[in-house]
Scaffold this motif. Sequence first.
Motif, PDB file in Angstrom:
ATOM      1  N   GLY A 112      33.876  55.879  44.773  1.00 10.50           N
ATOM      2  CA  GLY A 112      32.591  55.477  44.340  1.00 10.50           C
ATOM      3  C   GLY A 112      31.831  54.908  45.371  1.00 10.50           C
ATOM      4  O   GLY A 112      31.748  56.152  45.870  1.00 10.50           O
ATOM      5  N   THR A 113      30.669  54.855  44.633  1.00  8.31           N
ATOM      6  CA  THR A 113      29.601  54.458  45.144  1.00  8.31           C
ATOM      7  C   THR A 113      30.356  53.423  46.204  1.00  8.31           C
ATOM      8  O   THR A 113      31.021  52.286  45.895  1.00  8.31           O
ATOM      9  CB  THR A 113      28.233  53.698  44.446  1.00  8.31           C
ATOM     10  N   PHE A 114      29.617  53.629  47.135  1.00  5.04           N
ATOM     11  CA  PHE A 114      29.264  52.616  48.188  1.00  5.04           C
ATOM     12  C   PHE A 114      29.460  50.814  48.606  1.00  5.04           C
ATOM     13  O   PHE A 114      30.544  50.464  48.198  1.00  5.04           O
ATOM     14  CB  PHE A 114      27.789  52.545  49.273  1.00  5.04           C
ATOM     15  N   ALA A 115      28.518  50.323  47.194  1.00  7.84           N
ATOM     16  CA  ALA A 115      28.688  49.257  46.607  1.00  7.84           C
ATOM     17  C   ALA A 115      30.046  49.029  46.157  1.00  7.84           C
ATOM     18  O   ALA A 115      30.485  48.042  45.771  1.00  7.84           O
ATOM     19  CB  ALA A 115      27.293  48.976  45.585  1.00  7.84           C
ATOM     20  N   ASP A 116      30.282  50.063  44.946  1.00  7.87           N
ATOM     21  CA  ASP A 116      30.953  49.821  43.816  1.00  7.87           C
ATOM     22  C   ASP A 116      32.464  49.106  44.981  1.00  7.87           C
ATOM     23  O   ASP A 116      33.401  48.275  44.388  1.00  7.87           O
ATOM     24  CB  ASP A 116      31.573  51.525  42.962  1.00  7.87           C
ATOM     25  N   ALA A 117      33.224  50.545  45.637  1.00  6.28           N
ATOM     26  CA  ALA A 117      33.917  50.051  46.295  1.00  6.28           C
ATOM     27  C   ALA A 117      34.098  48.997  47.572  1.00  6.28           C
ATOM     28  O   ALA A 117      35.250  48.832  47.983  1.00  6.28           O
ATOM     29  CB  ALA A 117      34.380  51.707  46.972  1.00  6.28           C
ATOM     30  N   VAL A 118      32.875  49.183  48.457  1.00  7.38           N
ATOM     31  CA  VAL A 118      33.182  48.093  49.701  1.00  7.38           C
ATOM     32  C   VAL A 118      33.908  47.062  48.792  1.00  7.38           C
ATOM     33  O   VAL A 118      34.267  46.244  49.779  1.00  7.38           O
ATOM     34  CB  VAL A 118      31.445  48.445  50.432  1.00  7.38           C
ATOM     35  N   LEU A 119      33.334  46.917  47.622  1.00  9.54           N
ATOM     36  CA  LEU A 119      33.720  44.700  47.255  1.00  9.54           C
ATOM     37  C   LEU A 119      34.842  45.131  47.752  1.00  9.54           C
ATOM     38  O   LEU A 119      35.659  43.465  46.828  1.00  9.54           O
ATOM     39  CB  LEU A 119      32.401  44.821  46.626  1.00  9.54           C
ATOM     40  N   LEU A 120      36.254  45.927  47.111  1.00  7.76           N
ATOM     41  CA  LEU A 120      37.168  45.200  46.873  1.00  7.76           C
ATOM     42  C   LEU A 120      37.967  45.883  48.063  1.00  7.76           C
ATOM     43  O   LEU A 120      38.649  45.992  48.081  1.00  7.76           O
ATOM     44  CB  LEU A 120      37.564  47.095  46.167  1.00  7.76           C
ATOM     45  N   GLU A 121      37.309  45.085  49.344  1.00  8.37           N
ATOM     46  CA  GLU A 121      38.431  45.665  50.587  1.00  8.37           C
ATOM     47  C   GLU A 121      38.982  44.545  50.479  1.00  8.37           C
ATOM     48  O   GLU A 121      40.852  44.579  50.891  1.00  8.37           O
ATOM     49  CB  GLU A 121      37.286  46.086  51.712  1.00  8.37           C
ATOM     50  N   THR A 122      38.845  43.726  50.746  1.00  7.53           N
ATOM     51  CA  THR A 122      39.648  42.130  50.947  1.00  7.53           C
ATOM     52  C   THR A 122      40.283  42.426  49.907  1.00  7.53           C
ATOM     53  O   THR A 122      41.514  41.864  50.504  1.00  7.53           O
ATOM     54  CB  THR A 122      38.761  40.854  51.152  1.00  7.53           C
ATOM     55  N   LEU A 123      40.573  42.358  48.803  1.00  7.77           N
ATOM     56  CA  LEU A 123      41.324  42.067  47.607  1.00  7.77           C
ATOM     57  C   LEU A 123      42.147  43.127  48.053  1.00  7.77           C
ATOM     58  O   LEU A 123      43.305  42.790  47.223  1.00  7.77           O
ATOM     59  CB  LEU A 123      40.836  42.750  45.825  1.00  7.77           C
ATOM     60  N   ALA A 124      41.878  44.694  47.815  1.00  6.60           N
ATOM     61  CA  ALA A 124      42.809  45.255  48.005  1.00  6.60           C
ATOM     62  C   ALA A 124      43.544  44.968  49.239  1.00  6.60           C
ATOM     63  O   ALA A 124      45.181  45.102  49.461  1.00  6.60           O
ATOM     64  CB  ALA A 124      42.619  46.263  48.495  1.00  6.60           C
ATOM     65  N   LEU A 125      43.700  44.676  50.735  1.00  3.26           N
ATOM     66  CA  LEU A 125      44.454  44.373  51.575  1.00  3.26           C
ATOM     67  C   LEU A 125      44.915  43.517  51.799  1.00  3.26           C
ATOM     68  O   LEU A 125      46.270  43.170  51.812  1.00  3.26           O
ATOM     69  CB  LEU A 125      43.345  44.537  53.129  1.00  3.26           C
ATOM     70  N   SER A 126      44.035  42.347  51.014  1.00  2.00           N
ATOM     71  CA  SER A 126      44.892  40.754  51.092  1.00  2.00           C
ATOM     72  C   SER A 126      46.564  41.166  50.117  1.00  2.00           C
ATOM     73  O   SER A 126      47.433  40.574  50.519  1.00  2.00           O
ATOM     74  CB  SER A 126      44.437  39.636  50.671  1.00  2.00           C
ATOM     75  N   ILE A 127      46.578  41.562  48.946  1.00  2.00           N
ATOM     76  CA  ILE A 127      47.425  42.088  47.939  1.00  2.00           C
ATOM     77  C   ILE A 127      48.208  42.979  48.841  1.00  2.00           C
ATOM     78  O   ILE A 127      49.733  42.855  48.839  1.00  2.00           O
ATOM     79  CB  ILE A 127      46.940  42.358  47.165  1.00  2.00           C
ATOM     80  N   LEU A 128      47.856  44.026  49.115  1.00  2.00           N
ATOM     81  CA  LEU A 128      48.824  45.050  50.205  1.00  2.00           C
ATOM     82  C   LEU A 128      49.481  45.000  51.223  1.00  2.00           C
ATOM     83  O   LEU A 128      50.336  44.851  51.030  1.00  2.00           O
ATOM     84  CB  LEU A 128      48.140  46.441  50.019  1.00  2.00           C
ATOM     85  N   ASN A 129      48.649  44.426  52.179  1.00  2.00           N
ATOM     86  CA  ASN A 129      49.381  43.819  52.972  1.00  2.00           C
ATOM     87  C   ASN A 129      50.296  43.164  53.009  1.00  2.00           C
ATOM     88  O   ASN A 129      51.910  42.943  53.734  1.00  2.00           O
ATOM     89  CB  ASN A 129      48.257  43.168  54.095  1.00  2.00           C
ATOM     90  N   HIS A 130      49.921  41.673  51.725  1.00  7.93           N
ATOM     91  CA  HIS A 130      51.453  40.624  52.307  1.00  7.93           C
ATOM     92  C   HIS A 130      52.416  41.133  51.024  1.00  7.93           C
ATOM     93  O   HIS A 130      53.327  40.784  51.256  1.00  7.93           O
ATOM     94  CB  HIS A 130      50.928  39.207  51.423  1.00  7.93           C
ATOM     95  N   ASP A 131      52.543  41.709  50.269  1.00  6.65           N
ATOM     96  CA  ASP A 131      53.459  42.252  48.936  1.00  6.65           C
ATOM     97  C   ASP A 131      54.001  43.260  50.462  1.00  6.65           C
ATOM     98  O   ASP A 131      55.493  43.396  49.873  1.00  6.65           O
ATOM     99  CB  ASP A 131      52.476  42.794  48.341  1.00  6.65           C
ATOM    100  N   SER A 132      53.444  44.326  50.797  1.00  3.47           N
ATOM    101  CA  SER A 132      53.976  45.405  51.165  1.00  3.47           C
ATOM    102  C   SER A 132      54.842  44.837  52.272  1.00  3.47           C
ATOM    103  O   SER A 132      55.895  45.021  52.690  1.00  3.47           O
ATOM    104  CB  SER A 132      53.610  46.481  52.149  1.00  3.47           C
TER     105      SER A 132
END
Length: 433
Positions: free
Chosen positions: A119-139
Amino acid sequence: MTGSPSSAGVSTALFTDRYELTMAAAGLADGTAARQCVFEVFARRLPDGRRYGVVAGTGRLLESIQRFRFGREELDALADVVDGDTLDWLADYRFSGDVDGYPEGELYFPGSPILTVSGTFADAVLLETLALSILNHDSAVAAAAARMVTAAAGRPIIEMGSRRTHEAAAVAAARAAYLAGFAATSNLESERRHAIPTAGTAAHAWVLLHDDELAAFTSQVKALGPDTTLLVDTYDIRHGVELAVEAAGTGLGAIRIDSGDLGELARQAREQLDALGATETRIVLSGDLDEYAIASLRAEPVDSYGVGTSVVTGSGAPTASMVYKLVEVDGRPVAKRSASKESLGGRKSAVRRYKPTGTAIEEVVHPVRHTPEIGPHDRVVPVPLMRGGELVPGLPTLEQAREHLRAALVSVPWEGLKLSRGEPALPTVFEGI
């Protein structure tokens, strides 16, 4: 700046780090926020001693992205963080890009492109922490749980670690453990939220409450029926087993032993139960179990296990160490070249190669523009997850992800399922990169 409430429940927009918003604000100011970008989630390595990773949390992440909206409360909280123009932009923010990735329940290896956000930089950069906090914990939880399921060799395991972690993490951990093959959880919120079967009867406090052990057992059986599980190690286990059968009869469902030399105690309890005529009464073991302890009990007369602390903390690996890196800008590969944190530029995909027998042999990571030859038994691993900010129809349910992982583990070479240290179960080959 109006700021609408999230469309599907409580907003997840502040489950993020400040620097993501400051980067978006700076990008909006200099025009770079609109550049088309690709971010990838991957793990440079597996936790020490692990042979494979398990992708878990994808379903939770996708649902959370849909709730990543800035309502009035979120905007008010950010009034001193970013400027007015950025607040106006955030008021209308809704992720509108694409997400591809490994399906939930899939195995991954070092360098696997687990998630790709476009996506655009602004669109996608906002999701970093959300993605990592969920995937790192659950995985992390799912990988530990999968090893325990393998060690249990078909005997069911109950997840019972809610008292050893954060209350929100407890629900996520119960889901990840169930995905990995656990039979049930003690956590009731996970049943409500994810339809996971629950199990549980009584603790030592119930026995201590009563004037004697027999009174406690008799009361529990009266309330819950003879198929209940009686905790027999509050005092003397041998006497506890005798009283349990006296209270419930030979149709007693199960006894639970929570302390001591579990293997020896299980053998003694089995002999005693059989001698008392309770030949169908099951033996449940709990008490600081992990995959190694479960494996050591494989030859003992155990019917099921209860696992708490070790599973909700990833059994020594509480994070999967995944990272979220920018790999492409306006179609041009970009990469970090730090000696200790090097990344590979360009959007990537992966092909998993298999023998005709169904045994997986390697993971081939490649640029999306240079797809390698795909054999008749090979499989492209990433799948579309979101398009234009909307979920792709037909995404797998939790039950389907659970079955996917079961099948994936069957495909792993037998040495890749060992608990001992060693190389990843499948080698990762970087082709055309």
